[in-house]
Motif scaffolding. Structure first.
Motif, mmCIF file in Angstrom:
data_model
loop_
_atom_site.group_PDB
_atom_site.id
_atom_site.type_symbol
_atom_site.label_atom_id
_atom_site.label_comp_id
_atom_site.label_asym_id
_atom_site.label_seq_id
_atom_site.Cartn_x
_atom_site.Cartn_y
_atom_site.Cartn_z
ATOM 1 N N GLY A 182 36.953 40.107 35.665
ATOM 2 C CA GLY A 182 38.312 39.675 35.946
ATOM 3 C C GLY A 182 38.693 38.511 35.054
ATOM 4 N N TYR A 212 42.224 34.483 36.075
ATOM 5 C CA TYR A 212 42.118 34.514 37.527
ATOM 6 C C TYR A 212 43.019 33.493 38.208
ATOM 7 N N ARG A 256 45.785 38.961 40.008
ATOM 8 C CA ARG A 256 44.456 39.273 39.479
ATOM 9 C C ARG A 256 43.392 39.251 40.583
ATOM 10 N N ARG A 257 43.382 38.195 41.393
ATOM 11 C CA ARG A 257 42.339 38.068 42.419
ATOM 12 C C ARG A 257 42.390 39.206 43.440
ATOM 13 N N CYS A 264 34.354 36.808 37.153
ATOM 14 C CA CYS A 264 35.755 36.486 36.844
ATOM 15 C C CYS A 264 35.878 35.090 36.251
ATOM 16 N N ASP A 305 38.762 31.844 35.262
ATOM 17 C CA ASP A 305 40.063 31.210 35.137
ATOM 18 C C ASP A 305 40.373 31.024 33.665
ATOM 19 N N GLU A 351 33.753 36.542 47.681
ATOM 20 C CA GLU A 351 33.830 35.775 46.426
ATOM 21 C C GLU A 351 33.039 34.488 46.535
#
Length: 241
Positions: free
Chosen positions: A166, A169, A175-176, A193, A195, A233
Motif C-alpha cells: 500500500g 497511506y 488507501r487504508r 504500507c 506513508d 494493522e
C-alpha cells in the motif's frame, strides 16, 4: 558494484523540488544508491507508469547532474532501446521506477518481458526501487487509481516480494480502507504500507527495516486474523534518514 543480497527499496517518496531545478533526488533515492555501494553511481530511471514522458526524463536528468550521478532511461515507448533488456539493466547500480499507472506499467512490462529482466537484475545485485507504482510493482499487488478515482486492487505484480503493498497511506483517504478490505477478503496477502516519504527495505524477500525521508509519517503491516477474518494493522518501527 552489486549489492551483497538481492535488494529492493519500495517507497512513497524519493523526489523533492529542486533549488534551481524542477526536482532533486530526495533521501530515499540517495539511500538506494548507498545500498548499491557504488562510488560512481549509474542509475536507470524507468518511467513506464507515466508513459515515458521525455519532459519528465529531462527533470530526472537534471536531478542526476545535481547529485553527481550518471542517469539513463529505459523507455519502452515507442520501442525499447535494445533487444537485451536484462543486459541494459545490469549495466546500472540502481533501477528507480517512477509513479503513475501501475496497471499500465505491468501490462507494458508483460509485453516486453521486462519482469524476467528485472528478476535477473535483482538476483545479480542491482538495487531495485521506486515510488508508488514503482513500489507496488515488485509485490504481488496493491491498491491503485489506475482505472479511475475509485481505487481498485491489482494482483498481477511481479511477485519478487510475496506481499501486498500500500502506498500514499496518509495522503489519500481511501488507501487504508481499500487495503484492509483486500487483506480481509484474501485478495491480498500480508501487506506492507507506507506513508508519503517512507520506504520499505527488503533483502531477498525479508523486510529489513522501514525508513523515511520525512520527520513525520510511518509504515505499517496489515494481516488477516484467521479466526475472525478481520484485517489487523500494526505500526512498524521506522528510521528517519
Amino acid at each position: 558494484m552489486p549489492a551483497e543480497r538481492p535488494t529492493i527499496l519500495a517507497t512513497s517518496g524519493g523526489y523533492r523540488p529542486g533549488a534551481r531545478t524542477h526536482l532533486e533526488f530526495h533521501r530515499l533515492v540517495h539511500f538506494a544508491v548507498e545500498l548499491s555501494g557504488a562510488t560512481r553511481p549509474r542509475l536507470c530511471h524507468v518511467g513506464t507508469a507515466g508513459g515515458d514522458q521525455r519532459s519528465f526524463n529531462a527533470h530526472v536528468d537534471e536531478a542526476g547532474r545535481v547529485a553527481g550521478w550518471e542517469v539513463s532511461h529505459l523507455n519502452l515507448f515507442t520501442m525499447p532501446p535494445t533487444a537485451d533488456l536484462a543486459g541494459f539493466l545490469l549495466e546500472h547500480d540502481v533501477v528507480w521506477v517512477g509513479g503513475g499507472s501501475v496497471a499500465n506499467l505491468l501490462a507494458v512490462w508483460e509485453v516486453h518481458g521486462l519482469g524476467a529482466a528485472m528478476r535477473r537484475a535483482w538476483e545479480a545485485g542491482v538495487v531495485l526501487g521506486g515510488v508508488s507504482a514503482g513500489s507496488i510493482c515488485w509485490h504481488v499487488g496493491g491498491s491503485t487509481d489506475s482505472f479511475g478515482p475509485e481505487l481498485r486492487v491489482v494482483t498481477n505484480g511481479l511477485g519478487l516480494l510475496p506481499y501486498g503493498n500500500g502506498v500514499h497511506y496518509d495522503s489519500e483517504a481511501l488507501r487504508r480502507p481499500t487495503i484492509h478490505a483486500a487483506v480481509a477478503s484474501g485478495a491480498l496477502p500480508l501487506t506492507y504500507c507506507t506513508d508519503d516519504g517512507a520506504g520499505l527495505l527488503y533483502r531477498g524477500t525479508e523486510l529489513v527495516e522501514a525508513v523515511s525521508e520525512r520527520r513525520s509519517g510511518g509504515a505499517y503491516v496489515v494481516r488477516r486474523e484467521e479466526s475472525s477474518g478481520i484485517a489487523q494493522e500494526e505500526t512498524l518501527d521506522i528510521r528517519r534518514l
